[in-house]
Design a protein around this motif. Structure first.
Motif, short mmCIF file in Angstrom:
data_model
loop_
_atom_site.label_atom_id
_atom_site.label_comp_id
_atom_site.label_asym_id
_atom_site.label_seq_id
_atom_site.Cartn_x
_atom_site.Cartn_y
_atom_site.Cartn_z
N LYS A 6 -7.55 -9.06 1.76
CA LYS A 6 -7.73 -7.49 1.41
C LYS A 6 -9.11 -7.08 1.84
N LYS B 38 0.95 -1.01 -0.05
CA LYS B 38 0.13 -0.22 0.07
C LYS B 38 0.84 1.07 -0.13
N GLU C 98 2.78 -2.60 3.95
CA GLU C 98 3.23 -1.37 3.03
C GLU C 98 3.96 -1.91 1.90
N LYS D 73 1.33 3.97 4.66
CA LYS D 73 -0.26 3.80 4.13
C LYS D 73 -0.69 2.50 4.57
#
Ligand SMILES: [Zn+2]
Lengths: 419, 606
Positions: free
Chosen positions: B39, A295, A323, A299
């Motif tokens: 996710k 990410k 991350e 983040k």
């Protein structure tokens, strides 16, 4: 006059670069995991990232100091280090302070040190010295006995401090013994007993005992060869059954309830997403959500917002997973692999057995930490609370790993001076 | 040390390292690339969708006076996990609750979720919130959440405005816009214009930390949508006239409907007994609702649209117009009457005889209209009286009777005009004018609602047409809406001369010395009206009156029904007249009359 260069010798630059890479990568991850959005100042020593910066500076100083010390110093005083360390470990048991259930810290004002971390290199030194000595022969019982004492004395003392993870690390030395000629059977038996351990917990001690007795009885009945050698077979059976009941007893009576639950959750015997499984579950989700590329730095939605417990210490890997994604995680893992293989290669080129054995000790300890820590964060191993070398937040572990590694770097740097 | 070389074992060691690393990389590939589950979980854990509720549109009357607006109330929320060592006693004192309630609510919240917020106390007013508002920092884990509730500055028009409440399962199934806990218009205007009034919910996705504290907008608010506030709606209602009407109807059962004839806009719709719309808002909503539901006077019932009554003598106007249109009588046709001795329908009183149409209307002669009705059904123009009836039925229907207007009037009933088939079934085909004679004087099977009666008054005022009665003037953003409720219908009687005869007669009701509403004559306002008295088998007759004014350029057409009030002239007529005066002049000169009506109690002392 000797120049400083000649004092240090020729340290292996690749090892040093890998070390600096891991320490640096680690600090950036701690920074992301512990920095709040408001008011970030690198030298804010009330924050973990600020403190870690100090620990790193001190580590570099320690590394440099180790390189300045004569390489023979460590082999000469190996037993002395070891003896002092044993005394300190006992001292901790008597006078130490308790943090998170483990009585394993010495408190100096606002500053705490964990002797168990330093016991590893002392043990590695002592083991190397013992195996290097003329009288040692791993085929003999006497040698095996003393090796076991060297390894398991600190381990037992650490276990008494209620720091199971650090105590388990000492099993890593089996890898050293294997390289030095311990029969492969020990590894095989170790594996077999490990399997029995799991089967006993999953299926219960009575079932496993009954099945074993049945198998042995059938073999005795139908195989003449085995019937002739019945004595060792029966002895083996009795030892195995003894082991099974020991496991059963240890698991249900010796282990703390939380440790028992962690193992049960790992083996899929219990679902406890808010209890023992919580850390691992959150960690898996954080890592999994990182995707292929991650990410981005700073983040990490889960790791930055404290969804993963112990995120800057034992679970630091989840920050990287979230991350930096698959790519970043893989780079990290490969960096560790490179470090480990480099140590083995360097160890093998040592002229002195002491340096080689010590090198293997370093690799084994780093490997054990690395393997168990990553396995824990991805849900392969129970949560046993041991840090990721060079990465996890904490002064004691960083310094101990630095000393551990740099004694080896020093041995290697001056290998040509050993005759 | 023995010297056998084991250096080959390094390959085993390196192999072990490589094997474990491969295992990890494969595992990570599975977790991070192959499997999507994590996710999604991550989003569920760390992201919250925060709904932004738009303010519901306000409702105004025709003079831009507020009828309905939003008032802020406060839900006290709690996240049990964050509640740490608070002074429970002080907390309870500040809120005015007992420790037992505290315990109960805490238990409920914990049962729902330890980590998620739940409502601890619902809908506290600003006043309730006051004492604790500034001390909230002493009570971690608690916070206030603002909600908007409907508020009615004047306690009027409860039935037609309707109420707002939480969605039920049926609403949820019907429209996916709604989520559990949302508010929706449950009745009346609130329900009819729900789409306009509600606006559009917005949402923002925020990142929260493990304590459920909002950290930041997710990706800078890229996925957020703004809430669009509801449209304000302007209704045709005149709130002054409405509250005046409600005052007049105090302690009476019945209704008033007033319409602006030129536009079909409903100026007032009063049903009595009524209730304060503020009762059906907020915390006490359901308790109050149950109370109202079980009230024997049925205050929840909007009699103006679901009360159906025989129209009585007011219906004579319709029959007169149809008879003129069908040319079975002329304004000069006269019939005799023997008063109460008349056959087959008795007249209510003795009067001069014979009478022409105009006087027959003014004196409400039953004999005249029985004879007229007979002529309508025995019209030689048609094959037989059944065919004549069908024609009559069609013409009556064109006056708006027997069906719903289908505008924004809540819950209307259609009323009833019996069809030809109905009588064929009832009398097995053999029936004639005599059989159904009560229809001639608006009794029998005919049932109309007060709003239909008011519409009849508007038709007379317009001399032959009506615009469907409705409430909406406009909504702030969708002007085209009003077209839907604004349809013009021409009645099947179109000749203005016919209307002139009837309206002249209706004027006489006020200005003739024998007119039934002569006591309510006003010098400066011309009024046209007609009384009706409806026999009520259960008690005293219902009193009905329709009227419009001023006669030449009518601005208000009205119908009044007062149940169990006796003659139309005693209660319904003065109420209609006072309403007219109030609407046209803004104040009442006839104070004594106003007082007599206001004080009149037809419920408690019969
Ligand atoms: Zn008469």
């Amino acid at each position: 006059m000797v120049t400083r260069k000649s004092i240090i010798g020729k340290p292996d630059m690749l090892l040093i670069i890998l070390y600096l890479f891991l320490v640096g990568f680690g600090w950036f991850s701690i920074f992301s995991a512990s920095a709040q959005d408001s008011g970030v100042s690198l030298f804010d020593f009330s924050q973990r990232y600020g403190k870690q910066l100090v620990w790193i500076a001190l580590s570099l100083f320690l590394a440099f100091s180790v390189l300045l010390i004569d390489s023979k110093f460590f082999s000469t005083y190996a037993y002395l280090f070891y003896g002092l360390m044993i005394i300190v470990l006992i001292g901790v048991l008597l006078f130490g302070s308790t943090v998170a259930g483990s009585r394993s810290w010495f408190q100096f004002g606002g500053f705490a040190i964990q002797p168990a971390e330093f016991a590893k290199f002392a043990t590695a030194l002592a083991l190397a010295k013992y195996l290097d000595s003329r009288n040692t022969d791993l085929r003999k019982f006497n040698s095996k006995f003393w090796v076991a004492v060297i390894i398991f004395l600190p381990s037992a003392l650490i276990l008494l401090q209620n720091d199971t993870g650090s105590a388990l690390v000492y099993f890593a030395f089996f890898l050293v013994l294997f390289r030095e000629g311990l029969s492969g059977w020990f590894i095989f038996l170790g594996f077999l007993f490990g399997l029995l351990f799991i089967l006993t917990i999953v299926f219960g001690e009575l079932y496993i005992t009954a099945i074993l007795i049945a198998i042995v009885t059938l073999m005795l009945l139908f195989r003449k060869k085995i019937r002739k050698n019945w004595k060792p077979v029966i002895a083996g059976l009795i030892i195995t059954i003894g082991f099974i009941f020991t496991v059963h007893f240890a698991f249900h009576k010796v282990l703390e309830p939380h440790q028992r639950v962690r193992i049960q959750v790992l083996l899929g015997l219990k679902k406890d997403p808010l209890g023992a499984g919580y850390n691992v579950n959150q960690s898996k989700i954080a890592i999994g959500s990182g995707g292929f590329t991650g990410k981005g730095y700073f983040k990490g939605m889960l790791t930055r917002n404290h969804f993963v417990p112990e995120q800057s210490t034992d679970f630091i890997f989840s920050t990287i997973g979230e991350e930096r994604g698959f790519i970043g995680s893989t780079v990290l893992i490969l960096a560790f692999l490179a470090l480990l293989i480099r140590i083995i290669i360097l160890a093998e080129r040592q002229r002195s057995a002491f340096a080689r054995i010590y090198g293997y000790g370093v690799a084994s300890i780093l490997f054990f930490h690395f393997a168990i820590n990553i396995a824990m964060t991805v849900g392969f191993a129970p949560v046993v609370g041991i840090p990721l070398p060079f990465f996890s937040y904490g002064g004691s572990s960083l310094w101990a790993f630095t000393i551990l590694l740099f004694i080896f770097v020093k041995q290697d740097a001056s290998r040509l001076s050993v005759l | 040390m023995y010297k056998k070389d084991f250096s080959n074992r390094k390959y085993f060691v390196i192999g072990l390292f490589v094997l474990i690393v491969i295992l990890f990389v494969v595992r990570l590939y599975y977790l991070q690339v192959v499997n999507n589950k994590y996710k999604l979980s991550a989003r569920n854990i760390a992201l919250r969708t925060v709904t932004e509720y738009p303010a519901r549109g306000r409702i105004y009357d025709r003079n831009n006076n507020l009828l309905v607006y939003n008032d802020a109330v406060y839900d006290l929320m709690v996240i049990p996990r964050q509640v740490k060592k608070i002074d429970t006693l002080k907390f309870c004192q500040l809120l005015g609750i007992t420790p037992a309630i505290f315990k109960k609510q805490m238990k409920k919240a914990k049962h729902y979720s330890y980590y998620k917020p739940s409502i601890f106390l619902k809908q506290l007013s600003k006043k309730d919130k006051g004492p604790i508002g500034e001390l909230m920092y002493e009570f971690p884990g608690f916070y206030f959440q603002t909600r908007l509730l409907r508020h009615y500055p004047k306690p009027i028009a409860a039935h037609l405005l309707g109420s707002v409440g939480e969605v039920n399962n049926r609403d949820l199934k019907k429209d996916s816009y709604y989520k559990q806990g949302d508010y929706i218009g449950k009745s009346g205007i609130e329900k009819f214009y729900e789409k306009e009034l509600r606006g559009k919910k917005g949402s923002s996705i925020v990142e929260v930390d493990v304590h459920n504290r909002v950290i930041d907008k997710f990706q800078g608010g890229r996925f957020d949508t703004l809430a669009i506030p509801g449209e304000d709606i302007k209704l045709s209602l005149d709130s002054r006239l409405q509250s005046f009407g409600q005052k007049l109807m105090r302690n009476k059962i019945g209704s008033i409907v007033a319409i602006e004839p030129a536009t079909g806009e409903i100026l007032a719709m009063i049903t009595s007994p009524s209730y304060n719309p503020n009762l059906l808002v907020g915390r006490k909503r359901s308790a109050n609702y149950v109370k109202l539901l079980h009230d024997s006077l049925k205050p929840l019932m909007n009699r103006a649209v679901i009360g159906t009554y025989p129209p009585g003598s007011t219906f004579k106007l319709v029959n007169a117009l149809i008879a003129l249109q069908n040319k079975v009588i002329t304004p000069n046709t006269s019939f005799t009457c023997q008063g109460p001795d008349s056959k087959p329908i008795a007249c209510s009183h003795y009067h001069i005889s014979p009478l022409k149409l105009e006087d027959a209307i003014a004196l409400s002669c039953n004999s005249y209209f029985w004879k007229t009705y007979k002529k309508i059904l025995n019209n030689p123009h048609f094959k037989n009286s059944h065919e004549a009836y069908a024609d009559w039925y069609k013409k009556v229907s064109s006056f708006g009777f027997g069906h719903r207007f289908k505008t924004d009037i809540p819950f209307e009933r259609a009323g009833n005009i019996p069809s030809e088939n109905y009588f064929n079934h009832l009398y097995r085909g053999s029936w004639n004018a005599l059989t159904i004679r009560s229809l001639s004087i608006g009794q029998g099977e005919i049932l109309v609602t007060p709003v239909q009666l008011a519409n009849l008054s508007a038709i007379l005022a317009n001399r032959g047409y009506y615009i469907t009665p409705h409430f909406l003037i406009h909504a702030s953003r969708s002007d085209s809406l009003s077209v839907k409720v604004n349809k013009k219908y021409n009645v099947d009687v179109e000749n203005p001369n016919y209307y002139k005869t009837v309206i002249d007669a209706m004027e006489k009701v006020f200005d003739n010395k024998e007119g039934t509403a002569r006591f309510y004559f006003m010098k400066d306002i011309t009024q046209a009206g007609k009384t009706g008295t409806v026999q009520n088998p259960h008690g005293k007759d219902h009193s009905i009156f329709i009227a419009f004014a001023p006669v030449d350029h009518p601005r208000i057409a009205i119908a009044v029904v007062v149940e169990n009030a006796g003659f139309g002239s005693t209660w319904a007529a003065p109420i209609a007249s006072l309403m007219i005066e109030k609407y046209l002049t803004g104040h009442i000169k006839r104070k004594a009359l106003e007082k007599r009506i206001e004080d009149g109690d037809l419920i408690h002392n019969k």
